[in-house]
Design an enzyme around this catalytic site. Structure first.
Site, mmCIF file in Angstrom:
data_model
loop_
_atom_site.group_PDB
_atom_site.id
_atom_site.type_symbol
_atom_site.label_atom_id
_atom_site.label_comp_id
_atom_site.label_asym_id
_atom_site.label_seq_id
_atom_site.Cartn_x
_atom_site.Cartn_y
_atom_site.Cartn_z
ATOM 1 N N ASP A 235 2.051 -23.828 -3.065
ATOM 2 C CA ASP A 235 1.636 -23.086 -1.877
ATOM 3 C C ASP A 235 2.625 -23.397 -0.766
ATOM 4 O OD1 ASP A 235 -1.380 -21.818 -0.895
ATOM 5 O OD2 ASP A 235 0.062 -22.385 0.641
ATOM 6 N N ALA B 254 -5.563 -11.511 -7.281
ATOM 7 C CA ALA B 254 -5.176 -11.468 -5.869
ATOM 8 C C ALA B 254 -4.875 -10.034 -5.436
ATOM 9 C CB ALA B 254 -3.967 -12.379 -5.639
ATOM 10 N N ARG B 255 -3.598 -9.677 -5.422
ATOM 11 C CA ARG B 255 -3.170 -8.365 -4.961
ATOM 12 C C ARG B 255 -2.147 -7.776 -5.922
ATOM 13 N NH1 ARG B 255 -7.037 -8.279 -2.323
ATOM 14 N NH2 ARG B 255 -7.315 -7.977 -0.075
ATOM 15 N N ASP C 171 -6.700 -7.898 -12.284
ATOM 16 C CA ASP C 171 -7.788 -7.304 -11.501
ATOM 17 C C ASP C 171 -7.228 -6.565 -10.286
ATOM 18 O OD1 ASP C 171 -10.606 -6.879 -10.935
ATOM 19 O OD2 ASP C 171 -10.361 -8.273 -9.268
ATOM 20 N N GLU D 85 -3.479 1.687 -6.978
ATOM 21 C CA GLU D 85 -4.913 1.697 -7.291
ATOM 22 C C GLU D 85 -5.544 3.015 -6.873
ATOM 23 O OE1 GLU D 85 -6.748 -1.829 -5.675
ATOM 24 O OE2 GLU D 85 -5.652 -3.144 -7.043
ATOM 25 N N HIS E 284 -10.286 -4.104 -9.921
ATOM 26 C CA HIS E 284 -10.284 -4.830 -8.647
ATOM 27 C C HIS E 284 -11.719 -5.151 -8.193
ATOM 28 C CE1 HIS E 284 -7.485 -5.566 -4.984
ATOM 29 N NE2 HIS E 284 -8.401 -6.513 -5.092
ATOM 30 N N ILE E 285 -12.421 -5.895 -9.036
ATOM 31 C CA ILE E 285 -13.826 -6.219 -8.773
ATOM 32 C C ILE E 285 -14.046 -7.706 -8.495
ATOM 33 C CG2 ILE E 285 -14.702 -4.288 -10.129
ATOM 34 C CD1 ILE E 285 -15.244 -6.266 -12.420
ATOM 35 N N GLY E 286 -12.954 -8.491 -8.453
ATOM 36 C CA GLY E 286 -13.103 -9.937 -8.316
ATOM 37 C C GLY E 286 -13.943 -10.361 -7.127
#
Length: 231
Positions: free
Chosen positions: A97, A157-158, A182, A187, A205-207
């Site tokens: 990170d 994430a994205r 996800d 999209e 994309h349901i996380g």
């Protein structure tokens, strides 16, 4: 949602439009999704389920998640929540990170390493970083060639962080064992050649969209409005 990538922050600042935001509102929802995808990939749940529906009795049960090497890229709200959920599995956790807290890492047995080291040693790599110019196409064919051919990649994430054409090539040619997506660069996702690969788990994309997370995000929005209008 909790991401700010769809908001023109510069324009908001120029017009003195205030942004109400609460980080980590849906962190548990996303972290549970990442953990579930790891288990599905490790124990061959996704592939064997699909094969059984097509009449094939495949007894290949994969391997245990316990004690495997997990690489986390992005140790923010979701990354830290995933570390907490993984503790009973006694995995070896490595993280990268921009800001790594030494005290947190020491207390939670997380080893800070470079991205390259995560790519090289991890059995599972999970992407939990925001999308921006520094993470655009972060995961590409060069990265897949560094990864172990038994490794799995997870993105909750994205979209845009993973080069999807390179991922498709890597999955089709067994450069890595499998992946779970996800989030997508476009999209709704439309690349059916990618989505239909047998070693890819794909979700829309349901996380962060568990019932509990949606309620928390709604309450967060209401509370920001109350604070703004001093209600």
């Amino acid at each position: 949602g909790v991401g700010l990538d769809n908001i023109d922050l510069d324009t908001c600042k120029a017009r003195n439009i205030q942004i109400g935001w609460t980080g980590g509102t849906n962190k548990l929802s996303v972290a549970e999704m990442a953990l579930g995808l790891m288990l599905m990939l490790a124990r061959n749940i996704f592939i064997s389920s699909n094969e059984l529906k097509n009449g094939r009795w495949n007894k290949s049960a994969g391997f245990q998640l316990s004690e495997k090497k997990i690489g986390i890229i992005g140790l923010g709200y979701v990354g830290k929540e995933l570390v907490r959920l993984l503790k009973p599995f006694e995995c070896k956790i490595f993280a990268n990170d921009l800001i790594l807290e030494d005290k947190y890492c020491k207390e939670n047995q997380v080893t800070p390493v470079s991205k390259e080291e995560i790519f090289r040693i991890s059995d599972f790599i999970t992407i939990n970083a925001p999308y921006n110019e520094t993470t655009n196409n972060l995961i590409n064919l060069d990265v897949f060639k560094i990864m172990k051919n038994s490794a799995y990649l997870i993105n909750v994430a994205r979209g845009g962080i993973i080069n999807e054409e390179d991922l498709k090539f890597a999955l089709k040619n067994n450069i890595i064992a499998g992946a779970a997506l996800d989030a997508y660069s476009e999209e709704p996702a439309k690349d059916l050649e990618l989505l239909r690969l047998p070693n890819l788990i794909c979700t829309p994309h349901i996380g962060g969209n568990s019932q509990e997370a949606i309620e928390k995000m709604g309450l967060s929005a209401i509370n920001h409005l109350r604070d703004f209008f001093k209600l």
